[in-house]
Scaffold this motif. Structure first.
Motif, PDB file in Angstrom:
ATOM      1  N   ASP A 224       0.860  -1.175   0.000  1.00 53.16           N
ATOM      2  CA  ASP A 224       0.000   0.000   0.000  1.00 53.16           C
ATOM      3  C   ASP A 224       0.906   1.238   0.000  1.00 53.16           C
ATOM      4  O   ASP A 224       1.720   1.414   0.899  1.00 53.16           O
ATOM      5  CB  ASP A 224      -0.887  -0.021   1.253  1.00 53.16           C
ATOM      6  N   TYR A 286      -0.627  -0.619  -4.816  1.00 57.33           N
ATOM      7  CA  TYR A 286      -1.823   0.201  -5.021  1.00 57.33           C
ATOM      8  C   TYR A 286      -1.770   1.411  -4.110  1.00 57.33           C
ATOM      9  O   TYR A 286      -0.981   1.488  -3.166  1.00 57.33           O
ATOM     10  CB  TYR A 286      -3.095  -0.609  -4.726  1.00 57.33           C
ATOM     11  N   SER A 290      -3.396   5.695  -8.070  1.00 56.75           N
ATOM     12  CA  SER A 290      -2.411   5.042  -8.945  1.00 56.75           C
ATOM     13  C   SER A 290      -1.155   5.878  -9.150  1.00 56.75           C
ATOM     14  O   SER A 290      -0.126   5.350  -9.572  1.00 56.75           O
ATOM     15  CB  SER A 290      -2.990   4.697 -10.328  1.00 56.75           C
ATOM     16  N   SER A 293       1.350   5.049  -6.267  1.00 57.88           N
ATOM     17  CA  SER A 293       1.751   3.641  -6.394  1.00 57.88           C
ATOM     18  C   SER A 293       2.651   3.420  -7.601  1.00 57.88           C
ATOM     19  O   SER A 293       3.444   2.483  -7.617  1.00 57.88           O
ATOM     20  CB  SER A 293       0.519   2.738  -6.462  1.00 57.88           C
ATOM     21  N   LEU A 309       0.754  -3.004 -10.921  1.00 56.88           N
ATOM     22  CA  LEU A 309      -0.002  -1.924 -10.310  1.00 56.88           C
ATOM     23  C   LEU A 309      -1.499  -2.232 -10.378  1.00 56.88           C
ATOM     24  O   LEU A 309      -2.025  -2.532 -11.445  1.00 56.88           O
ATOM     25  CB  LEU A 309       0.316  -0.607 -11.031  1.00 56.88           C
ATOM     26  N   TYR A 310      -2.155  -2.154  -9.226  1.00 62.42           N
ATOM     27  CA  TYR A 310      -3.605  -2.322  -9.141  1.00 62.42           C
ATOM     28  C   TYR A 310      -4.214  -0.931  -9.226  1.00 62.42           C
ATOM     29  O   TYR A 310      -4.266  -0.191  -8.240  1.00 62.42           O
ATOM     30  CB  TYR A 310      -3.964  -3.028  -7.841  1.00 62.42           C
ATOM     31  N   GLY A 313      -7.230   0.292  -6.984  1.00 64.63           N
ATOM     32  CA  GLY A 313      -6.755   0.757  -5.692  1.00 64.63           C
ATOM     33  C   GLY A 313      -7.773   0.707  -4.563  1.00 64.63           C
ATOM     34  O   GLY A 313      -8.778  -0.012  -4.616  1.00 64.63           O
ATOM     35  N   TRP A 317     -11.543  -1.052  -3.928  1.00 63.70           N
ATOM     36  CA  TRP A 317     -11.554  -2.129  -2.932  1.00 63.70           C
ATOM     37  C   TRP A 317     -12.557  -1.851  -1.821  1.00 63.70           C
ATOM     38  O   TRP A 317     -13.285  -2.753  -1.391  1.00 63.70           O
ATOM     39  CB  TRP A 317     -10.154  -2.316  -2.350  1.00 63.70           C
TER      40      TRP A 317
END
Length: 333
Positions: A224, A286, A290, A293, A309-310, A313, A317
């Motif tokens: 994170d 994440y 973005s 991250s 990379l998610y 984020g 979530w």
């Protein structure tokens, strides 16, 4: 015959017991020898391999100057922030010679990357070819440039580099040599259409479904990149928190903003080790937008990690994931 049969049976049983005992001893011996290798798992690649990775990902002002003087096939961009007017004002006031402004809004909409064909159309209009060397810088924040680098990597460009030190680094070099030239005003019109063909590079991105599956499979480590207060859920202004099981590595742990450079490799090694990361496992990164991250993603890749990379984020979530996979300020750890 009964006595002989009983003797044979007892012999077989004794041999089986001995075999089992030997197997247990051998397995235990191997396990004891395997334990030290697990402890030494966090070992970086050879220095020459890391240097090769960094040479591809990041170039110095001196290297950029060489590319400009030798008239290499170069696409030089200054990455804008979300504040378009401010970015335009700074760019028109002064920018690196031959650079063009790359608008963040043409790369991402509300933290989601634009469609590959949209990016292809936009970058072709800027003269980007498949064969050109893309170099990106920003005004020293670094996160806007690393995000633009990630976008080009995501959409399949083969040669993308970050300018180390950004515009402040170029200006520092200019104070020592007039060869590091800058310009004022808008960039001239592009003389030709580029031929860049965008695609989807799955090796640098991951989606909600994959992150959700990872909570059960634990294939990836999760990082994170939010500020500590956001990670802990104590920051005001929104519903902050983190994905259960994620470790917190804020951007100022890897980048020294006072000096305008990455922390030394040994320091980064310690940061990642303390975060429980290992080169033997891929990493999901994440944050809430973005952008931050992308800087952690970049720092991991330049250290030899496989990272994705998610982009959904924390905002995605917190809406879609079940409550037991979200850690908020009032949640049990």
């Amino acid at each position: 015959w009964k006595s002989v049969s009983m003797a044979v049976g007892m012999t077989v049983i004794i041999l089986l017991m001995l075999g089992s005992l030997i197997a247990v001893l051998l397995y235990g011996n191997r396990a004891s020898h395997a334990q030290p290798s697990q402890q030494s798992e966090f070992t970086y690649p050879p220095v020459d391999k890391l240097e090769s990775i960094r040479d591809e990902l990041e170039i110095t002002s001196n290297h950029l100057l060489t590319l400009l003087l030798t008239k290499r096939k170069l696409c030089l961009f200054e990455a804008s922030t979300e504040n378009v007017e401010h970015s335009l004002e700074n760019f028109n006031e002064e920018h690196i010679e031959s650079a063009r402004l790359l608008f963040h809004s043409n790369l991402s909409h509300a933290t989601v990357p634009v469609h590959p064909l949209q990016l292809q159309r936009y970058t072709r209009a800027l003269g980007v070819d498949d064969s050109c060397h893309i170099v990106i810088y920003d005004r020293g924040q670094t996160i806007w440039a690393t995000y633009a680098v990630w976008i080009f990597k995501l959409f399949g460009h083969k040669r993308v580099s970050l300018l180390s030190g950004g515009f402040p680094g170029w200006k520092a070099a200019q104070s020592k040599s007039p060869q590091y030239r800058t310009q004022r005003g808008p960039a001239p019109a592009v003389g030709r259409q580029g031929d860049f063909s965008s695609s989807w590079n799955e090796s640098v991105v991951i989606t909600f479904d994959d992150v959700f599956v990872n909570t059960e499979m634990s294939t990836f480590d999760v990082v994170d990149a939010q500020a500590r207060e956001e990670y802990e859920g104590t920051s005001s202004g929104a519903l902050y928190g983190h994905i259960r099981g994620a470790t917190n590595i804020p951007i100022d742990r890897v980048f020294d903003y006072a000096a305008g450079r990455w922390y030394p490799s040994s320091d980064l090694s310690e940061v990642f080790r303390r975060g429980g990361l290992s080169l033997s496992r891929p990493v999901i990164v994440y944050c809430s937008t973005s952008v931050r991250s992308s800087l952690i993603w970049f720092s991991l890749v330049r250290q030899g990690f496989e990272a994705r990379l998610y982009f959904g984020g924390w905002p995605e979530w917190v809406v879609r994931a079940p409550d037991y996979l979200k850690v908020l300020a009032s949640s049990p750890n």
